[in-house]
Design an enzyme around this catalytic site. Sequence first.
Site, mmCIF file in Angstrom:
data_model
loop_
_atom_site.group_PDB
_atom_site.id
_atom_site.type_symbol
_atom_site.label_atom_id
_atom_site.label_comp_id
_atom_site.label_asym_id
_atom_site.label_seq_id
_atom_site.Cartn_x
_atom_site.Cartn_y
_atom_site.Cartn_z
ATOM 1 N N SER A 1 30.569 89.075 10.283
ATOM 2 C CA SER A 1 30.221 87.862 9.547
ATOM 3 C C SER A 1 28.935 87.185 9.990
ATOM 4 O O SER A 1 28.474 86.256 9.329
ATOM 5 C CB SER A 1 31.370 86.852 9.626
ATOM 6 N N LYS B 1 26.970 76.447 10.310
ATOM 7 C CA LYS B 1 28.040 76.924 9.431
ATOM 8 C C LYS B 1 29.181 75.916 9.413
ATOM 9 O O LYS B 1 29.564 75.383 10.459
ATOM 10 C CB LYS B 1 28.519 78.287 9.944
ATOM 11 N N SER C 1 30.821 86.224 6.463
ATOM 12 C CA SER C 1 31.104 84.912 5.908
ATOM 13 C C SER C 1 30.014 83.876 6.180
ATOM 14 O O SER C 1 30.026 82.804 5.596
ATOM 15 C CB SER C 1 32.430 84.402 6.477
#
Length: 519
Positions: free
Chosen positions: A211, A108, A187
């Site tokens: 997330s 990420k 996210s």
Amino acid sequence: MGRRPVFLAILAAALVLVPAAPAASASSSRFDLDSADIPALQARMAAGRLSAVGLTGLYLDRIHQVDGKVNAVLAVNPAALGQARESDARRRAHRLRGPLDGIPVLVKDNVGTRDQWTTAGSRALRSYPAKDATLITRLRNAGAVILGKANLSEWANFRAAKPTSGWSGVGGQTSNPYVLDHNPCGSSAGSAAGVAASLAQVAIGSETDGSIVCPAGMTATVGHKPSLGLVSRTGVVPISAEQDTAGPIARNVVDVALTLSALQGRDPADPATAQYPRTQPADYAKLLRPGVLRGARIGLWRLPVLGPQTDAVMTSARNSLVKAGATVVEVTPPYQDRLGELEFPALLTEFHRDIDAYLATRPRGPRNLAELIAYNRADPLEQTCFAGQELFEQALAAPPPTDPGYLAGRAELSDLARRSLDETLAKYHLDAIASPTNPPAWKTDCATGDDDVIPSSTPAAVAGYPDVTVPAGFAGPLPVGISFMGARWSDGRMLALAADFERVAPTRVPPRYLPTLPQ
């Protein structure tokens, strides 16, 4: 949008090198990349039927072929094939570093990597961090191949009052690979969607509240939000030191367990890890034995607010748990309304404190939250999906971390979150609390933003307790996950329960990349 032209140029350069892979890579296309787990890949490499370069080349090729639909990968790592060659050399020298050696991992893009930009999805941070995040150092030390950076909800969904998950100013919109016009949740959208689409073997996500588990649930992948302090946050773009953690996402539990084993450990730069117990398992994969559910007591928190389709999946999951020998008790953890009232004000204060401290470490870009707000006002490309930055502005005006009201609110919030789980586990003598991770994905729409009232992640997120989600079923073509939550540091037990559920209820199927829902 964003860095896509740069991404394609790097990918094209990397793919030129793929034909130089050892001959063993030629046979690697004869197996199902989607279903292969790390132990199977390592067995193939040990037998000379696959190389790390060949495996990395397969994933680079998948990115080239598939990511145009999903938009999960911000940029491939131009050093990935070189790292794979180093792994192959270690194998020839009998110096492998463990089960992650040669395994491609997508990261990420709020996790610092010294050799690639770390942007948190924001055009304001298009630069290199000063050094690797601690968890990246651990992955490199384990021999993993850092394949590239994954798209995410910009600033981990902590910018606008009504954001669209999976969208960032750098990367544009990530799609759900099961139905492309539907949302992957956030996210860690690119991490989960990338793994679901077989663009990497494992991905790293991060979570403040939901997330990791929500994107994993919505993409039929396995996601683990670890106990707070199990994995270092040093070098990860923060929201709240009281809740943030990073964790793995994969297509199966064993890959998540092996990755967590490499990630975990103390870090002097992250005070939360000082509480990491020395009795934690060194290898979580060894705990994944068939039959763990037999005799277990599971509390089922149904959450009917997520809709009848989700509840039907939970009924099926309950039946699978009972068939596997578990006792299932229906529960509703207390204090949920109060948790909802207290969490957001606390995060505003903590974000202002923690993002200012983080930005001060970056060699380039805004130095504090006020400068970041000014940057967004001046950059029209940061307003092409949702224009607002209301959370930034509220955080700037929030009480300081020394404020008595904030301190009292955070203390009550953390206490009630722990009690909501601890009291429920004790009252019913439970091994875990299981709940729906997510409803079916909503349709992505920048004008309306997310439809994301998903309360199941909050108690574990705020308490700092583990939460493991595993595929549970489908609502039409859209995945629904089931989460297993337990006491702090019970990560191994949650992974073992999730793995046994995965064994007795194997519901995951690969995505079909439907353009929209069938009429």
